[in-house]
Design a protein around this motif. Structure first.
Motif, PDB file in Angstrom:
ATOM      1  N   PHE A   1      15.089  33.785 -15.349  1.00 39.96           N
ATOM      2  CA  PHE A   1      14.022  34.791 -15.333  1.00 39.96           C
ATOM      3  C   PHE A   1      14.560  36.192 -15.583  1.00 39.96           C
ATOM      4  N   HIS A   2      13.760  37.025 -16.245  1.00 36.93           N
ATOM      5  CA  HIS A   2      13.909  38.464 -16.081  1.00 36.93           C
ATOM      6  C   HIS A   2      13.211  38.801 -14.762  1.00 36.93           C
ATOM      7  N   ASP A   3      13.583  39.914 -14.162  1.00 31.78           N
ATOM      8  CA  ASP A   3      12.949  40.290 -12.881  1.00 31.78           C
ATOM      9  C   ASP A   3      11.429  40.273 -12.982  1.00 31.78           C
TER      10      ASP A   3
ATOM     11  N   VAL B   1      18.659  35.784 -12.381  1.00 32.30           N
ATOM     12  CA  VAL B   1      17.640  36.806 -12.636  1.00 32.30           C
ATOM     13  C   VAL B   1      18.330  37.937 -13.408  1.00 32.30           C
ATOM     14  N   ALA B   2      17.659  38.424 -14.440  1.00 28.75           N
ATOM     15  CA  ALA B   2      18.215  39.507 -15.265  1.00 28.75           C
ATOM     16  C   ALA B   2      17.268  40.707 -15.222  1.00 28.75           C
ATOM     17  N   PRO B   3      17.724  41.852 -14.710  1.00 31.98           N
ATOM     18  CA  PRO B   3      16.851  43.030 -14.741  1.00 31.98           C
ATOM     19  C   PRO B   3      16.573  43.428 -16.197  1.00 31.98           C
TER      20      PRO B   3
ATOM     21  N   LEU C   1      16.187  45.894 -18.449  1.00 27.47           N
ATOM     22  CA  LEU C   1      16.439  47.337 -18.483  1.00 27.47           C
ATOM     23  C   LEU C   1      16.192  47.944 -19.866  1.00 27.47           C
ATOM     24  N   TRP C   2      15.334  47.327 -20.657  1.00 28.62           N
ATOM     25  CA  TRP C   2      15.167  47.840 -22.022  1.00 28.62           C
ATOM     26  C   TRP C   2      13.725  48.094 -22.431  1.00 28.62           C
ATOM     27  N   GLU C   3      12.742  47.644 -21.629  1.00 26.54           N
ATOM     28  CA  GLU C   3      11.367  47.729 -22.117  1.00 26.54           C
ATOM     29  C   GLU C   3      10.647  49.001 -21.685  1.00 26.54           C
TER      30      GLU C   3
ATOM     31  N   GLY D   1      27.963  39.903 -17.010  1.00 27.95           N
ATOM     32  CA  GLY D   1      27.659  40.719 -18.195  1.00 27.95           C
ATOM     33  C   GLY D   1      27.456  39.812 -19.399  1.00 27.95           C
ATOM     34  N   GLU D   2      26.362  40.051 -20.123  1.00 31.43           N
ATOM     35  CA  GLU D   2      26.094  39.291 -21.362  1.00 31.43           C
ATOM     36  C   GLU D   2      26.183  40.290 -22.508  1.00 31.43           C
ATOM     37  N   MET D   3      27.338  40.347 -23.133  1.00 33.43           N
ATOM     38  CA  MET D   3      27.575  41.432 -24.081  1.00 33.43           C
ATOM     39  C   MET D   3      27.130  41.060 -25.501  1.00 33.43           C
ATOM     40  N   LYS D   4      26.720  42.093 -26.224  1.00 36.73           N
ATOM     41  CA  LYS D   4      26.204  41.897 -27.592  1.00 36.73           C
ATOM     42  C   LYS D   4      26.523  43.164 -28.376  1.00 36.73           C
ATOM     43  N   PRO D   5      26.995  43.045 -29.620  1.00 37.43           N
ATOM     44  CA  PRO D   5      27.490  44.241 -30.304  1.00 37.43           C
ATOM     45  C   PRO D   5      26.424  45.141 -30.907  1.00 37.43           C
TER      46      PRO D   5
ATOM     47  N   ILE E   1      28.385  34.218 -21.669  1.00 35.06           N
ATOM     48  CA  ILE E   1      28.624  34.444 -23.105  1.00 35.06           C
ATOM     49  C   ILE E   1      27.565  33.745 -23.934  1.00 35.06           C
ATOM     50  N   GLU E   2      26.936  34.535 -24.794  1.00 38.99           N
ATOM     51  CA  GLU E   2      25.972  33.943 -25.736  1.00 38.99           C
ATOM     52  C   GLU E   2      26.667  33.710 -27.072  1.00 38.99           C
ATOM     53  N   ALA E   3      26.561  32.470 -27.585  1.00 41.04           N
ATOM     54  CA  ALA E   3      27.249  32.117 -28.830  1.00 41.04           C
ATOM     55  C   ALA E   3      26.876  33.067 -29.972  1.00 41.04           C
ATOM     56  N   ALA E   4      25.581  33.330 -30.141  1.00 38.25           N
ATOM     57  CA  ALA E   4      25.145  34.181 -31.266  1.00 38.25           C
ATOM     58  C   ALA E   4      25.738  35.582 -31.165  1.00 38.25           C
ATOM     59  N   HIS E   5      25.918  36.077 -29.943  1.00 39.81           N
ATOM     60  CA  HIS E   5      26.479  37.418 -29.782  1.00 39.81           C
ATOM     61  C   HIS E   5      27.942  37.454 -30.229  1.00 39.81           C
ATOM     62  N   SER E   6      28.692  36.399 -29.907  1.00 42.39           N
ATOM     63  CA  SER E   6      30.087  36.341 -30.368  1.00 42.39           C
ATOM     64  C   SER E   6      30.131  36.313 -31.891  1.00 42.39           C
TER      65      SER E   6
ATOM     66  N   VAL F   1      26.606  30.474 -19.834  1.00 48.56           N
ATOM     67  CA  VAL F   1      26.628  30.526 -21.303  1.00 48.56           C
ATOM     68  C   VAL F   1      25.194  30.538 -21.808  1.00 48.56           C
ATOM     69  N   HIS F   2      25.008  31.153 -22.960  1.00 46.07           N
ATOM     70  CA  HIS F   2      23.756  31.045 -23.692  1.00 46.07           C
ATOM     71  C   HIS F   2      24.117  30.414 -25.025  1.00 46.07           C
ATOM     72  N   LEU F   3      23.861  29.127 -25.130  1.00 45.78           N
ATOM     73  CA  LEU F   3      24.203  28.457 -26.379  1.00 45.78           C
ATOM     74  C   LEU F   3      23.031  28.559 -27.346  1.00 45.78           C
TER      75      LEU F   3
ATOM     76  N   PHE G   1      20.226  39.667 -38.080  1.00 39.52           N
ATOM     77  CA  PHE G   1      19.601  39.909 -36.775  1.00 39.52           C
ATOM     78  C   PHE G   1      19.969  38.739 -35.854  1.00 39.52           C
ATOM     79  N   ASP G   2      19.754  38.909 -34.583  1.00 41.06           N
ATOM     80  CA  ASP G   2      20.083  37.878 -33.591  1.00 41.06           C
ATOM     81  C   ASP G   2      19.072  36.736 -33.750  1.00 41.06           C
ATOM     82  N   GLU G   3      19.535  35.621 -34.311  1.00 39.39           N
ATOM     83  CA  GLU G   3      18.591  34.588 -34.741  1.00 39.39           C
ATOM     84  C   GLU G   3      18.202  33.588 -33.650  1.00 39.39           C
TER      85      GLU G   3
ATOM     86  N   LEU H   1      20.516  27.512 -22.613  1.00 40.93           N
ATOM     87  CA  LEU H   1      20.196  27.501 -24.042  1.00 40.93           C
ATOM     88  C   LEU H   1      19.267  28.683 -24.318  1.00 40.93           C
ATOM     89  N   ASP H   2      19.753  29.678 -25.067  1.00 43.25           N
ATOM     90  CA  ASP H   2      18.901  30.826 -25.400  1.00 43.25           C
ATOM     91  C   ASP H   2      18.467  30.660 -26.855  1.00 43.25           C
ATOM     92  N   VAL H   3      17.515  29.766 -27.058  1.00 40.19           N
ATOM     93  CA  VAL H   3      17.091  29.425 -28.424  1.00 40.19           C
ATOM     94  C   VAL H   3      15.604  29.753 -28.609  1.00 40.19           C
TER      95      VAL H   3
HETATM   96  C1  GLO Z   1      19.191  39.021 -26.334  1.00 40.30           C
HETATM   97  C2  GLO Z   1      19.679  38.337 -25.149  1.00 40.30           C
HETATM   98  C3  GLO Z   1      18.577  38.068 -24.158  1.00 40.30           C
HETATM   99  C4  GLO Z   1      19.161  37.801 -22.807  1.00 40.30           C
HETATM  100  C5  GLO Z   1      18.113  37.738 -21.739  1.00 40.30           C
HETATM  101  C6  GLO Z   1      18.722  37.577 -20.370  1.00 40.30           C
HETATM  102  O1  GLO Z   1      19.840  39.156 -27.320  1.00 40.30           O
HETATM  103  O2  GLO Z   1      20.325  37.162 -25.518  1.00 40.30           O
HETATM  104  O3  GLO Z   1      17.789  36.979 -24.575  1.00 40.30           O
HETATM  105  O4  GLO Z   1      19.864  36.619 -22.809  1.00 40.30           O
HETATM  106  O5  GLO Z   1      17.364  38.902 -21.777  1.00 40.30           O
HETATM  107  O6  GLO Z   1      19.386  38.720 -20.007  1.00 40.30           O
END
Ligand code: GLO
Ligand code: MG
Length: 343
Positions: A48-50, A84-86, A88-90, A171-175, A207-212, A235-237, A245-247, A280-282
């Motif tokens: 969930f997001h918060d 749970v993920a806050p 923080l972007w909307e 931390g779920e990092m993305k460039p 770690i999300e695969a698409a972000h790497s 992981v977010h596979l 774009f992040d597909e 799975l973040d698909v």
């Molecule tokens: C977007 C992220 C997003 C996060 C989610 C949980 O690129 O992958 O989907 O995984 O908001 O923090």
């Protein structure tokens, strides 16, 4: 070697197909039904997001009660809550970022929002807080002071760590996307920053695969590096066809071998034995009709499970011999044959 995995997905992974260029095209699925669908697909946990769990309109005195109601819905569906993920972007207040915003009021609001997410997580029965720092970067480098931004990250993490002694922050990092230039683009950046927090042992990574892939890295190596630090806690596979774009494509859809290498690293390094979950973040393709918009999840899960079988069946002594004789062409053929089911 671990071959038994638990699976999870976010409520956002059952969506209506909206994208930056077009509105929703599928019917929205009521919350409780999403949980039932995930369970029916063989998932064990939900993410969930918060505000997916407790909408922002709920007054502070009712947050815990509302979270408890959501927890019972999950329990009724037979699902645990992975994290749970806050979000923080909307909120328009976070237009310049939340943690690294130049506006002190926005930074304070981010800490309050983070604490609210922790309160919700506590009631939902998870100690994992995922931090995807979506807007913590810039459109132009001159907009923020980078060193001050790193300090602000540490301050934010320390604030949440002090707020609850049981939580762990992933931390779920993305460039890039939505920002052009992110701070702390990779897992390694975040782990280096984690070491400067008050409690490095409670700060790790998802770690999300698409972000790497967007970083131009191989996800299995980023994951291996985090495992080596004892810090791969989620992981977010998914998959990603090049630097676009992040597909969030289905796992294995763009590059089966890359997906295999992820699974092989997880299997061979006991991922899951300390309660780590395969997330799975698909996203379903936008073209997918409502009644068929769960195949991205079932296909990804099935692909993971089939690749576990491939990993288990591999002839490790043959691989060791090929490594010893430096016959990497032979090794290449062995892996491709295994992926094609002919070995
Ligand atoms: C977007 C992220 C997003 C996060 C989610 C949980 O690129 O992958 O989907 O995984 O908001 O923090
Ligand atoms: Mg993700």
């Amino acid at each position: 070697m671990n071959t038994k995995f638990s699976f999870s997905a976010g409520v956002w992974n059952l969506n209506r197909g909206e994208d930056p260029f077009g509105p929703p095209i599928r019917a929205s699925i009521p919350f409780a039904e999403k949980l039932q669908k995930l369970k029916a697909l063989g998932f064990d946990y939900v993410q969930f997001h918060d505000d997916d769990a407790v909408p922002l309109g709920v007054s502070p005195v009712n947050v815990a009660a509302e979270a408890a109601r959501v927890r019972s819905l999950c329990e009724d569906a037979g699902l645990g809550v992975e994290f749970v993920a806050p979000r923080l972007w909307e909120d328009p207040l976070f237009v310049d970022g939340a943690i690294t915003a130049n506006d002190a009021a926005a930074r304070q609001a981010a800490m309050d929002r983070g604490k609210r997410a922790v309160d919700i997580a506590r009631v939902l029965g998870t100690h994992r807080i995922v931090l995807w720092p979506a807007r913590e970067g810039t459109y132009i480098r001159e907009a923020k002071d980078p060193l001050a931004s790193f300090d602000r990250f540490v301050e934010f993490l320390n604030c949440l760590l002090a707020y609850d002694p049981d939580i762990r922050i992933l931390g779920e990092m993305k460039p890039n996307e939505p920002m052009d230039l992110m701070y702390l683009a990779s897992t390694a950046h975040f782990l280096a920053l984690a070491a400067r927090t008050a409690e490095p042992d409670r700060v790790g990574t998802l770690i999300e695969a698409a972000h790497s892939i967007l970083l131009g890295l191989d996800p299995s190596e980023e994951m291996a590096f985090a495992i080596w630090h004892g810090k791969l806690w989620g992981v977010h596979l998914n998959d990603q066809d090049g630097l676009k774009f992040d597909e969030d494509k289905s796992f294995g859809s763009a590059n089966l071998r890359r997906a295999f290498n992820i699974v092989d690293v997880l299997v061979n390094n006991d991922y899951g034995l300390k309660g780590e979950v395969v997330g799975l973040d698909v996203k379903a393709m936008r073209t997918q009709p409502t009644d068929m918009a769960t195949k991205h999840l079932s296909n990804s899960k099935r692909m993971f499970e089939r690749l576990v079988e491939v990993s288990v069946k591999l002839d490790r002594s043959a691989i060791n011999a090929l490594r010893a004789s430096r016959d990497y062409e032979g090794l290449d053929a062995l892996i491709l044959d295994a992926l094609m089911g002919v070995r």
